[in-house]
Design a protein around this motif. Sequence first.
Motif, PDB file in Angstrom:
ATOM      1  N   ASP A  52       0.852  -1.180   0.000  1.00 50.69           N
ATOM      2  CA  ASP A  52       0.000   0.000   0.000  1.00 50.69           C
ATOM      3  C   ASP A  52       0.890   1.233   0.000  1.00 50.69           C
ATOM      4  OD1 ASP A  52      -2.007   1.666   0.101  1.00 50.69           O
ATOM      5  OD2 ASP A  52      -2.666   1.201   2.157  1.00 50.69           O
ATOM      6  N   GLU A  53       1.346   1.591  -1.193  1.00 49.54           N
ATOM      7  CA  GLU A  53       2.333   2.670  -1.243  1.00 49.54           C
ATOM      8  C   GLU A  53       1.731   3.992  -0.784  1.00 49.54           C
ATOM      9  OE1 GLU A  53       5.665   3.110  -4.413  1.00 49.54           O
ATOM     10  OE2 GLU A  53       4.136   1.789  -5.259  1.00 49.54           O
ATOM     11  N   HIS A  54       0.509   4.225  -1.144  1.00 50.55           N
ATOM     12  CA  HIS A  54      -0.092   5.523  -0.841  1.00 50.55           C
ATOM     13  C   HIS A  54      -1.340   5.310  -0.001  1.00 50.55           C
ATOM     14  CE1 HIS A  54       2.738   6.589  -3.793  1.00 50.55           C
ATOM     15  NE2 HIS A  54       2.073   6.030  -4.783  1.00 50.55           N
ATOM     16  N   PRO A  55      -1.173   5.211   1.325  1.00 50.96           N
ATOM     17  CA  PRO A  55      -2.307   4.859   2.191  1.00 50.96           C
ATOM     18  C   PRO A  55      -3.458   5.855   2.069  1.00 50.96           C
ATOM     19  CG  PRO A  55      -0.469   5.710   3.455  1.00 50.96           C
ATOM     20  CD  PRO A  55       0.039   5.477   2.081  1.00 50.96           C
ATOM     21  N   LEU A  56      -4.649   5.315   1.994  1.00 51.41           N
ATOM     22  CA  LEU A  56      -5.861   6.118   1.775  1.00 51.41           C
ATOM     23  C   LEU A  56      -5.956   7.257   2.781  1.00 51.41           C
ATOM     24  CD1 LEU A  56      -8.571   6.587   0.468  1.00 51.41           C
ATOM     25  CD2 LEU A  56      -9.554   4.914   2.025  1.00 51.41           C
ATOM     26  N   MET A  57      -5.841   6.898   4.057  1.00 48.14           N
ATOM     27  CA  MET A  57      -6.048   7.904   5.102  1.00 48.14           C
ATOM     28  C   MET A  57      -5.134   9.098   4.876  1.00 48.14           C
ATOM     29  SD  MET A  57      -8.466   7.193   6.727  1.00 48.14           S
ATOM     30  CE  MET A  57      -8.254   8.648   7.746  1.00 48.14           C
ATOM     31  N   MET A  58      -3.871   8.763   4.634  1.00 46.32           N
ATOM     32  CA  MET A  58      -2.903   9.846   4.516  1.00 46.32           C
ATOM     33  C   MET A  58      -3.234  10.732   3.319  1.00 46.32           C
ATOM     34  SD  MET A  58       1.171   9.575   4.606  1.00 46.32           S
ATOM     35  CE  MET A  58       2.186  11.025   4.413  1.00 46.32           C
ATOM     36  N   VAL A  59      -3.581  10.049   2.217  1.00 48.92           N
ATOM     37  CA  VAL A  59      -3.903  10.831   1.027  1.00 48.92           C
ATOM     38  C   VAL A  59      -5.028  11.799   1.323  1.00 48.92           C
ATOM     39  CG1 VAL A  59      -4.731  10.694  -1.332  1.00 48.92           C
ATOM     40  CG2 VAL A  59      -3.135   8.979  -0.481  1.00 48.92           C
ATOM     41  N   VAL A  60      -6.089  11.248   1.890  1.00 50.96           N
ATOM     42  CA  VAL A  60      -7.245  12.103   2.181  1.00 50.96           C
ATOM     43  C   VAL A  60      -6.839  13.241   3.107  1.00 50.96           C
ATOM     44  CG1 VAL A  60      -9.499  12.180   3.260  1.00 50.96           C
ATOM     45  CG2 VAL A  60      -8.841  10.192   1.887  1.00 50.96           C
TER      46      VAL A  60
ATOM     47  N   ALA B 104       5.516  24.964   1.662  1.00 53.07           N
ATOM     48  CA  ALA B 104       6.357  23.921   1.075  1.00 53.07           C
ATOM     49  C   ALA B 104       6.048  22.577   1.711  1.00 53.07           C
ATOM     50  CB  ALA B 104       7.825  24.278   1.284  1.00 53.07           C
ATOM     51  N   ILE B 105       5.899  22.597   3.031  1.00 49.92           N
ATOM     52  CA  ILE B 105       5.613  21.323   3.709  1.00 49.92           C
ATOM     53  C   ILE B 105       4.297  20.748   3.211  1.00 49.92           C
ATOM     54  CG2 ILE B 105       5.051  20.305   5.939  1.00 49.92           C
ATOM     55  CD1 ILE B 105       6.984  22.396   7.158  1.00 49.92           C
ATOM     56  N   ALA B 106       3.297  21.630   3.051  1.00 50.67           N
ATOM     57  CA  ALA B 106       2.000  21.144   2.589  1.00 50.67           C
ATOM     58  C   ALA B 106       2.126  20.464   1.239  1.00 50.67           C
ATOM     59  CB  ALA B 106       1.034  22.322   2.493  1.00 50.67           C
ATOM     60  N   LEU B 107       2.831  21.122   0.323  1.00 51.17           N
ATOM     61  CA  LEU B 107       3.024  20.514  -1.001  1.00 51.17           C
ATOM     62  C   LEU B 107       3.794  19.208  -0.865  1.00 51.17           C
ATOM     63  CD1 LEU B 107       4.004  23.771  -2.908  1.00 51.17           C
ATOM     64  CD2 LEU B 107       1.850  22.542  -3.025  1.00 51.17           C
ATOM     65  N   LEU B 108       4.804  19.273  -0.018  1.00 48.04           N
ATOM     66  CA  LEU B 108       5.668  18.118   0.175  1.00 48.04           C
ATOM     67  C   LEU B 108       4.855  16.907   0.619  1.00 48.04           C
ATOM     68  CD1 LEU B 108       8.986  18.820   1.934  1.00 48.04           C
ATOM     69  CD2 LEU B 108       7.773  16.772   2.553  1.00 48.04           C
ATOM     70  N   MET B 109       3.832  17.193   1.455  1.00 46.69           N
ATOM     71  CA  MET B 109       2.994  16.088   1.932  1.00 46.69           C
ATOM     72  C   MET B 109       2.292  15.416   0.760  1.00 46.69           C
ATOM     73  SD  MET B 109       1.280  17.698   5.290  1.00 46.69           S
ATOM     74  CE  MET B 109       1.811  17.204   6.909  1.00 46.69           C
ATOM     75  N   GLN B 110       1.835  16.224  -0.210  1.00 44.89           N
ATOM     76  CA  GLN B 110       1.178  15.621  -1.375  1.00 44.89           C
ATOM     77  C   GLN B 110       2.109  14.605  -2.021  1.00 44.89           C
ATOM     78  OE1 GLN B 110      -1.952  16.537  -1.675  1.00 44.89           O
ATOM     79  NE2 GLN B 110      -1.438  17.818   0.090  1.00 44.89           N
ATOM     80  N   TYR B 111       3.338  15.024  -2.173  1.00 48.17           N
ATOM     81  CA  TYR B 111       4.302  14.106  -2.795  1.00 48.17           C
ATOM     82  C   TYR B 111       4.396  12.829  -1.978  1.00 48.17           C
ATOM     83  CZ  TYR B 111       6.060  17.687  -5.961  1.00 48.17           C
ATOM     84  OH  TYR B 111       6.187  18.615  -6.954  1.00 48.17           O
ATOM     85  N   MET B 112       4.539  12.997  -0.645  1.00 48.29           N
ATOM     86  CA  MET B 112       4.745  11.811   0.180  1.00 48.29           C
ATOM     87  C   MET B 112       3.516  10.908   0.112  1.00 48.29           C
ATOM     88  SD  MET B 112       6.441  13.705   3.382  1.00 48.29           S
ATOM     89  CE  MET B 112       6.606  12.302   4.465  1.00 48.29           C
ATOM     90  N   ALA B 113       2.342  11.552   0.112  1.00 51.83           N
ATOM     91  CA  ALA B 113       1.122  10.730   0.187  1.00 51.83           C
ATOM     92  C   ALA B 113       0.861  10.027  -1.136  1.00 51.83           C
ATOM     93  CB  ALA B 113      -0.054  11.632   0.538  1.00 51.83           C
ATOM     94  N   SER B 114       0.896  10.780  -2.224  1.00 53.46           N
ATOM     95  CA  SER B 114       0.421  10.207  -3.487  1.00 53.46           C
ATOM     96  C   SER B 114       1.551   9.907  -4.455  1.00 53.46           C
ATOM     97  CB  SER B 114      -0.564  11.181  -4.139  1.00 53.46           C
ATOM     98  OG  SER B 114      -1.537  11.521  -3.186  1.00 53.46           O
ATOM     99  N   GLY B 115       2.764  10.037  -4.014  1.00 53.53           N
ATOM    100  CA  GLY B 115       3.857   9.697  -4.906  1.00 53.53           C
ATOM    101  C   GLY B 115       4.229  10.871  -5.768  1.00 53.53           C
ATOM    102  N   TYR B 116       5.460  10.828  -6.215  1.00 53.69           N
ATOM    103  CA  TYR B 116       6.005  11.976  -6.916  1.00 53.69           C
ATOM    104  C   TYR B 116       5.249  12.258  -8.214  1.00 53.69           C
ATOM    105  CZ  TYR B 116       9.179  14.936  -9.436  1.00 53.69           C
ATOM    106  OH  TYR B 116       9.712  15.964 -10.149  1.00 53.69           O
ATOM    107  N   ASP B 117       5.017  11.190  -8.988  1.00 57.89           N
ATOM    108  CA  ASP B 117       4.497  11.406 -10.344  1.00 57.89           C
ATOM    109  C   ASP B 117       3.134  12.055 -10.312  1.00 57.89           C
ATOM    110  OD1 ASP B 117       6.730   9.638 -11.091  1.00 57.89           O
ATOM    111  OD2 ASP B 117       5.444   8.217  -9.995  1.00 57.89           O
TER     112      ASP B 117
END
Lengths: 548, 118, 951
Positions: C788-796, C831-844
């Motif tokens: 589960d690379e991009h856990p649902l909870m975190m993404v949401v 920056a951190i907020a954006l960074l979280m998107q990367y961490m949650a949903s992957g770079y691409d």
Amino acid sequence: MSHWIITPILLPTLLGAFIVLSVRHQVALQRVFSLVGLSLLLINALGLFVYAQTGDIWVYELGAWPAPFGIVIMLDRLSALMVLLTAVLAMCVMLYAIGSDWDKRGKHFHALFQFQLMGVIGAFMTGDAFNLFVFFEILLIASYGLMTFGGGTRRLQAGTQYVIYNLLGSTLFLFALGTLYNVTGTLNMADMAARIAVLEPEHTALLRVGVVMALMVFAVKAAILPLHFWLPESYAAGPAPVAALFAIMTKVGAYAILRMFTLAFPQDSPEIAGSYDVWLLPVIVISLAVGMIGILGAKSLSKMVAFAAIGSVGTLLIAIALFTPEATAAAIYYVVHSTLATAALFLIVDLVVSRRPQWQDTIREDRPMPQNGLVAAFYFAAAIAMAGMPPLSGFLGKLLILDAAVGNWWLWGAILISSLIAIMGFGRAGSLVFWKGYGLPETDAPAYEHPRQPLAFVAIGALMAGIVAMTVLAGPMHRFAIATAEQLYDTDAYISAVINHTMEESMAHEKEGSSYAPVDKDLIQTEGGERGTDHPQEATDGHEGESH
Amino acid sequence: MTIEFLVASAIGVLTAAGIYLILRFRTFPVILGTSFLSYAVNIYLFSSGRLIVGAPPVLQGYGDYTYSDPLPQALVLTAIVIGFGMTAVVLMIALAAYLSGGHDKIDMQDDDASEDRA
Amino acid sequence: MSLFLIAALPFIGALLPGLMIQAGRNTCSTWTGIISLSALIGLLVHAPAVLRGEVITASVEWMPALGLNASFYLDGLGLLFGTLILGIGCLIILYARFYLSTKDPMGNFYTYLLLFQGAMVGIVLSDNILLLLVFWELTSLSSFLLIGYWKHLPEGRQGARMALTVTGMGGLALIGGMLMLGNIAGTYELTELLEKRDLIQADPLYVPALLLILLGAFTKSAQFPFHFWLPRAMAAPTPVSAYLHSATMVKAGLFLMARLYPVMSGTAEWFWIVTLAGLITMVMGALIGIFQNDLKGLLAYSTVSHLGLITMLLGFSTEAAVIGAVFHIINHATFKASLFMTAGIVDHEAHTRDITRLGGLRHLMPITFIISAVASLSMAGIPPFNGFLSKEMMLEAAAHTYLGDNHWLVPALATLGALFSVAYSFRLLIHTWFGPVRDDYPHKPHDPPFGMWLSPAFLAILVVMIGLFSQALVGGLVDATAASVMGNGAHPHAHLKLWHGVTPALYMSGIAVLGGLVLLALYRPANGLWHAVPRPDAKVIFDGVVGAVSSAAAWITGTLHDGKLTRYAAIFFVFAVLASWHAFTGGQGVTTPREPMQADIIPIIAWFALIVGTGVTVFYHRHRLLALVVLGIIGVVISLSFNYLSAPDLALTQLSVEVVTIVLLLLALNFLPEFSPRESSTARRARDLIIAGGVGVAVAALAYTVMLTDFAMPSIAEYHLANSYKLGGGDNVVNVILVDFRGFDTFGEITVLGIAALIIYGVTEGLLGSKVRLSLLERTPNHPVAGDEHPLMMVVATRLLLPIAIMVGVYIFLRGHNDPGGGFVAGLVVAIALLMQYMASGYDWADQRQRYPYHATIASGVIIAAITGIGAFFNNMPFLTSDYGYFQFPPLEKFELATAMGFDLGVFLAVVGAVMLTLESLSRLAYRRGDVPDEYPMDINPSRLPKSEDH
């Protein structure tokens, strides 16, 4: 009011940012902008140099905040000279980098180059101790990028060491600044000097610690033993044009010592006497010795030149650490020579490296390289300059230093003997690299091919021309150096330039203040409210509201 | 226990930790060490404005207030930011050195030194 | 011709050969000849005046403040040497034209030769001793090039380096001596300095100066014990040997002694050192010379011996001796130069210089034979040749010289030297030219072309003429020269004639000649004996010394700089602490510390957490992830303490920086090994602990002292507090300082951040461009990637967080000027907020949705900040002068806009750009082969369920 004093710092900054913004993918355009920018910088520096000849000191209060409360940019003879020197060096190095296509070997060479200049020039011009730290960091971080430019294992590992060692230096700098601020309550260099002069003895212990820490920070920059260890590996591993540009970086340390320790921390002042003067000259002599020994002991040309740089700075610092006007004049003459000669040697070594695919700059024979004669001639001339042999400026500078050190025979011994070792080292390396190849048996392997790179030779030629000019115009140069030294030791003039400036500025620009009353009465009264208040010395002596 | 003592000793401990880590053989602990050192020096620089509790340098309008010394705070802020940039860079360079050199030793290895330069 | 021109001509001319060689060897040599010939003529036109006792001078300032000026003067001594240098120079140039083979680059040769010639002329014409130094060293350098001219010969390279080292050493000593001399006399101008004999000899620095100067002179003139380099220099082409090592350069040392004779001579030190050095050199050189089989080697040692002779004469410091010395300088130049050239001819024709392989050449090359014979006899001191006259003078002078109160030692040794020189002269003559013609010459010799023997022939004629008509030919010159050597207004008069009647000298030379012939007759046994007796070989010793020095240098350099950062750092810490401690103890600490604050429970807990955390990190530092996590905790504790100690801005910054740092370190750790191996020994760890502990204690003590000390003077911060609102328009003093009072620092600071990002980007590019890329693609991650690379909870969560975070950022940004916050913190938060998107949903995924040109963001940040600052120029204020006003847009309450905000905006952009570019670079390393850019924000997604088996 005129702003030409700040443009040498702003120009590289904006240019660097602009290159990143618009032309970061077109090297050709970057080259154009770099050269144009450097030409403008050169003109600007020349203008400032001419201005400084008048002998008056230009104080520029950033944000119109009166010194010592804001940051000031200062221009006197010394800083003008160093800025000009930087501009000249930068131009030559850039020509070489273009001529040898070094700038194509990685990303952002030109931008980093400009930022490097920003840092160096800022360090030469700022009149504020903490701002000096900031510019040190700028020139350092830019140098990290340049030093590892082009990658490669050895360079990256050397780079890691270089960065970490300098991080230690920066940390020490912050300790020093904290301590100095804690004692003097100010960051402006001139103000600091004024305050130290009237310091009660019961604060000297902390003051001395701050002073010595600051000295060690500058010693790291100037590569004085035992704080020089960052230099050999990184200069040898770094790209040649960068190493050549770094010739000015050790001088930043030397400059900082010269500036701060003539202005604020003179070794003969009772508050400071005995804190560093007891060990400074000896360690400098040791680093001179180690540098010159390294010339003979190095296994590769680039290491050899790196050590030559250490030795050369050692010679320079002997002159500085004598702290007499005469010796300082010698140092000021020598610093220009040393910078040009070191840079030229680094570039020449790069010519060798690129023309000997098999052995590169290892000091051993190899088949004669393309343009062997020309490269050898350059090497011969540059080595003469570096080793301080006649007729070039190195010899004259050495004469000046020896003449200024009359009586300290041990310094004479150190300088003369180390020169002999340097001569032996350069002679050995030269005859092995440039001559011995002719003794090799003929092989049927095809001779090395290499582009002629005329521009690269022009760049080195320009540096050598500078050295020749230093020699021919030694008289005027020396006269300028003497004037500079006198200005340096006339600290009252420097300090009052800052403080009086503040006074006359104080009336000049009122800013339409806030709509309601001042915030904190007593503070304002003790400090004189208007932007551009009197200097605290005056402000705290009870004439409240005089400047309201 | 005075606050000054706590802070001073904390600075000392952080420094010591940083130095010990910097003297290790691998780049990663060394980088951690530098962060420790910068913690220490930031607190030191901050403390050079003297310690005071509950008096942030945010002006309270009229009247007589004491404020903590804002200048060192500003300096430390700058130092923190610069330190961050430095850490990022050294981290990246060390990482690159590891990836291209195959090891993350901080000391030069002889076989690397002999390697030709790019 | 002006003296400047005479001295400059060779240097200017040195440019010609390199060009003229294009036009052929004849043109090249002709032009070279013209150069030095015109210089010679230019010199000789002054001759009459000089012989009348006048002194021609010419001077121009160079470094007046130092006392170094380009000032020249021409007196008898200068005239003599100048004539020798330029005259023999012309002959050598002619000779070399025929000597050099077509393979040799003739252009270089003549260039070096002219450089050398100019340097020599400069020495003898200098009026300023510092200027003399310049030319002195130039001779060393140009002779280095000339001796090493045949680059392919190892002897050539070694000889060149040996000569450079020895004469270079002498040159440096000379620098010291000359500076001392000048400091004593208060001038560097010879014409003034030479007047100050008493002042100089009374000065305590006289002896050191004398020693240093003599060291320079002896090394140059190959006096014992520095004689050994000269024979090695014979590897040079013969014209060079003839020019440098017989006529000119080796005589520079003699010239120097003669030049400074008026102020240096006459003391006991002078007499003993100079006389003994000369005497020993003369005898020893002659003795060694006998047994040399190499023609040039023999001549070299004979030169050494004759130089010793002249030195000795100068040591005697009597008028007669000086006259003899001057006269012998002339004679030696003539016969020795021609001998060298004939030796060169023999070498050139017979392809060997080995005496044992020669003999009987007189029939094959009669002309050369005659020249050589005349010169050899003169060298042996046989009448009526000129060598005889000066040798007589030498013996005469020696006969009257007492060493201490010993009256026979000097004459005896002088006779012995003469005897030896007779021996080697005749050996040269007989073993080379007489005896039967052999048939085993490497090459059948015959007389060379006219041009080649012209020069030696001319000199040979001089040898004869001077011998016969000495007084008429050179009497005047000798007088003038001797006069300027003696100085102090002396008017010596030479009586040069063949027959002085029956004098002790006559007996002595009689003994010498007979003894020499006897010795030669016994050559075989003598030779056997000579080679049987062990004796030190100077070259071996020299090479030993140089080798030792070099290897010592290599060892020092290597061990000192072994590339071990751990050692470098340790030295750094120890030195820093010791120096600071020393400084501290030298000063005086405050006597009345300020009152410390009592700590309640909270700070103590924080302190405890900090200590424990630090301890854990250090103890478990090899477990990198753990260490990193704890580091983060420590950072949080620190930021809390900042807040507690009334530094809210610091707290915010520290916190946000901490987050970003930790994230970066985590990303990096993704590529690095997870554990550090245990490498350091216990002893090593103990050492490090001691260093670390020591520094820690020192720093803690320093900090404690600092905190318990009051400002010695009112801090400038009071002004900031007082004027932050009134003039800076902000309540948050820290922020006002950052963006206004000290905005320039902040300007630099964001530049640093931008540069950092650029570097990281550049390094990444470099990696991806190199072979590393492959291994990156193939690498296996430390941990198996979670299904589960991009856990649902975190993404949401992050999705919801993003807008909030950005709003918070804006809020922080706007309030910054009056409350804790500001562009920097705002930037980090966003920056951190954006960074979280990367961490949650992957770079691409994230990258496809937010394409920001981070380079541009950084750059525009810096530029905006700069532009805001430059804006001040337009209302004629310095850089970064801020301005502000109040605005009201209903329904919003009235709020403030300051230019400082524009600046802060720049900060904001630079920070966001820098952090994001850094992250982007790191993630670009993370690609692995087979990574499919997953276009889905999260793994669990109904539409993908059927495909989810192939996970």
